[in-house]
Design an enzyme around this catalytic site. Structure first.
Site, short mmCIF file in Angstrom:
data_model
loop_
_atom_site.label_atom_id
_atom_site.label_comp_id
_atom_site.label_asym_id
_atom_site.label_seq_id
_atom_site.Cartn_x
_atom_site.Cartn_y
_atom_site.Cartn_z
N GLU A 93 -5.35 -4.82 10.71
CA GLU A 93 -4.23 -3.77 10.99
C GLU A 93 -4.47 -2.84 12.11
O GLU A 93 -5.29 -1.93 12.22
CB GLU A 93 -4.34 -2.78 9.80
CG GLU A 93 -4.08 -3.31 8.27
CD GLU A 93 -3.31 -2.17 7.37
OE1 GLU A 93 -2.39 -2.89 6.94
OE2 GLU A 93 -4.17 -1.27 7.22
N GLY A 127 2.41 2.38 10.59
CA GLY A 127 3.51 3.53 10.42
C GLY A 127 4.29 3.94 11.67
O GLY A 127 4.79 4.96 11.88
N GLY A 182 3.19 -1.26 4.43
CA GLY A 182 3.03 0.18 3.97
C GLY A 182 4.42 0.75 3.63
O GLY A 182 5.02 0.43 2.46
N GLY A 183 5.18 1.37 4.74
CA GLY A 183 6.44 1.89 4.35
C GLY A 183 7.39 1.10 3.59
O GLY A 183 8.21 1.58 2.99
N GLU A 212 -6.63 4.87 7.92
CA GLU A 212 -6.46 6.44 7.51
C GLU A 212 -7.65 6.88 7.00
O GLU A 212 -8.33 8.19 7.06
CB GLU A 212 -5.28 6.46 6.70
CG GLU A 212 -4.02 6.25 7.52
CD GLU A 212 -2.90 5.32 6.62
OE1 GLU A 212 -2.94 5.80 5.42
OE2 GLU A 212 -2.07 5.02 7.24
N HIS A 227 -9.34 1.09 4.98
CA HIS A 227 -8.24 1.70 5.82
C HIS A 227 -8.34 2.48 6.80
O HIS A 227 -9.08 3.46 6.77
CB HIS A 227 -7.12 2.09 4.74
CG HIS A 227 -5.71 2.09 5.20
ND1 HIS A 227 -5.41 3.02 6.33
CD2 HIS A 227 -4.78 1.13 5.25
CE1 HIS A 227 -4.16 2.75 6.58
NE2 HIS A 227 -3.61 1.60 6.01
N SER A 286 3.35 -1.90 10.39
CA SER A 286 5.09 -2.26 10.46
C SER A 286 5.46 -3.46 10.12
O SER A 286 6.54 -3.79 10.86
CB SER A 286 5.28 -1.79 12.10
OG SER A 286 4.90 -0.21 12.12
N ASN A 319 0.99 -1.14 0.08
CA ASN A 319 -0.02 -0.07 0.10
C ASN A 319 0.85 1.17 0.06
O ASN A 319 1.45 1.49 0.97
CB ASN A 319 -0.75 -0.13 1.19
CG ASN A 319 -1.86 1.23 1.55
OD1 ASN A 319 -1.77 2.17 0.54
ND2 ASN A 319 -2.37 1.35 2.60
N TRP A 320 1.11 1.90 -1.19
CA TRP A 320 2.05 2.98 -1.33
C TRP A 320 1.45 4.18 -0.58
O TRP A 320 2.36 5.27 -0.53
CB TRP A 320 2.27 3.12 -2.75
CG TRP A 320 3.03 2.10 -3.50
CD1 TRP A 320 3.29 0.94 -2.94
CD2 TRP A 320 3.48 2.11 -4.86
NE1 TRP A 320 3.91 0.15 -3.85
CE2 TRP A 320 4.20 0.79 -5.10
CE3 TRP A 320 3.39 3.06 -5.69
CZ2 TRP A 320 4.71 0.52 -6.11
CZ3 TRP A 320 4.14 2.83 -7.09
CH2 TRP A 320 4.83 1.51 -7.15
N LYS A 321 0.09 4.22 -0.20
CA LYS A 321 -0.61 5.51 0.32
C LYS A 321 -0.20 6.76 -0.83
O LYS A 321 -0.11 6.28 -2.07
CB LYS A 321 0.08 5.75 1.76
CG LYS A 321 -0.26 4.29 2.64
CD LYS A 321 0.14 4.77 4.05
CE LYS A 321 -0.07 3.27 4.82
NZ LYS A 321 -0.02 3.41 6.05
P1 PGA Z 1 2.89 0.42 7.58
O1 PGA Z 1 1.36 0.57 6.98
O2 PGA Z 1 3.38 -1.03 7.04
O3 PGA Z 1 3.82 1.38 6.95
O4 PGA Z 1 2.86 0.54 9.19
C1 PGA Z 1 0.43 -0.86 6.94
C2 PGA Z 1 -0.64 -0.06 6.39
O5 PGA Z 1 -1.08 0.98 6.79
O6 PGA Z 1 -1.38 -0.65 5.24
#
Ligand code: PGA
Length: 254
Positions: A170, A176, A237-238, A100, A98, A216, A9-11
């Protein structure tokens, strides 16, 4: 057969040139990996990159997802992108729910139910995210929170539709933050999700449900988390923003 999935997930990261280079690098490195039939690798770039990214990847080895979609199919909804538009670009799945989007864009279960229906109507796979906040875990409400998120947005679906869903657990406190749920915490929630799915849809559907862990995940902890019996992969994510670390996470599931 229960699929295993590693999805990036590149956001809202990378400009188009960097994003296309990242997709291309992942694609190149994937060529050296013998992926079993039950493992699917997905990237979810920003909308603006999808058409370009599709041109540099091998569509039968690397799949593309949208990060979000509209609740409606078409019409006067300025700024929205429909599931049909994503499908037309070659996406095979869309992330929904998600944390966010729940937190910053106030997406409710009602909205997520509609988005999920749009994704299914357009023959794509919803990757439905759920997870509790830190205070909810501290108050030992995490099982109830996740159960409500899943049942409110998904449990109206018939068996056929539900069997196309992938769930990503999640925990918000792990996204993050560098803090990962322990493998035991992940397993406990994943097995709970499978149990409530079993109660609603029966054993065959619950056993085939792919449940991803997100929060993470990085090369250093991926193998441990993926080793748990009810963890069927990850939403990353990251660590999905660098080809090398994403590829190392993919290797951890093989
Ligand atoms: P993260 O994000 O790996 O940077 O914690 C995961 C996500 O939000 O899908």
């Amino acid at each position: 057969m229960r699929k295993k999935i590693v999805a990036g997930n590149w956001k809202m990261n990378t400009l188009v040139r960097e994003g296309v280079a990242l997709a291309s690098d992942i694609n190149t490195e994937l060529k050296n990996i013998n992926l079993p039939d039950d493992v699917q690798v997905i990237i979810a770039p920003p909308f603006t990159h999808i058409a370009f990214a599709e041109q540099v990847i091998d569509g039968n080895k690397l799949y593309v997802a949208g990060q979000n979609c509209a609740t409606e199919n078409e019409g006067a909804y300025t700024g929205e992108v429909s599931a049909a538009m994503l499908k037309a670009l070659g996406c095979s799945s869309v992330i929904t729910g998600h944390s966010e989007r729940r937190a910053y864009y106030h997406e409710t279960s009602e909205i997520l139910a509609k988005k999920t229906e749009q994704i299914l109507k357009n023959d794509m796979m919803p990757i439905f995210c759920c997870g509790e906040k830190l205070e909810e875990r501290k108050a030992e409400k995490h099982f109830d929170v996740v159960k409500n998120q899943i049942s409110e947005a998904l449990f109206h679906l018939g068996e056929n539709d539900f069997s196309k869903i992938v769930i990503a657990y999640e925990p918000v406190w792990a996204i993050g933050t560098g803090v990962t749920a322990s493998k035991e915490q992940a397993q406990e929630m994943h097995s709970y999700i499978r149990k409530i799915t079993d109660e609603k849809y029966g054993k065959e559907i619950s056993e085939n449900l792919t449940i991803l862990y997100g929060g993470s995940v990085k090369p250093a902890n991926a193998k441990e988390i993926f080793s748990m019996p009810d963890v069927d992969g990850g939403l990353i994510g990251g660590a999905a923003l660098k080809a090398d670390s994403f590829i190392d996470i993919i290797k951890a599931i093989l």
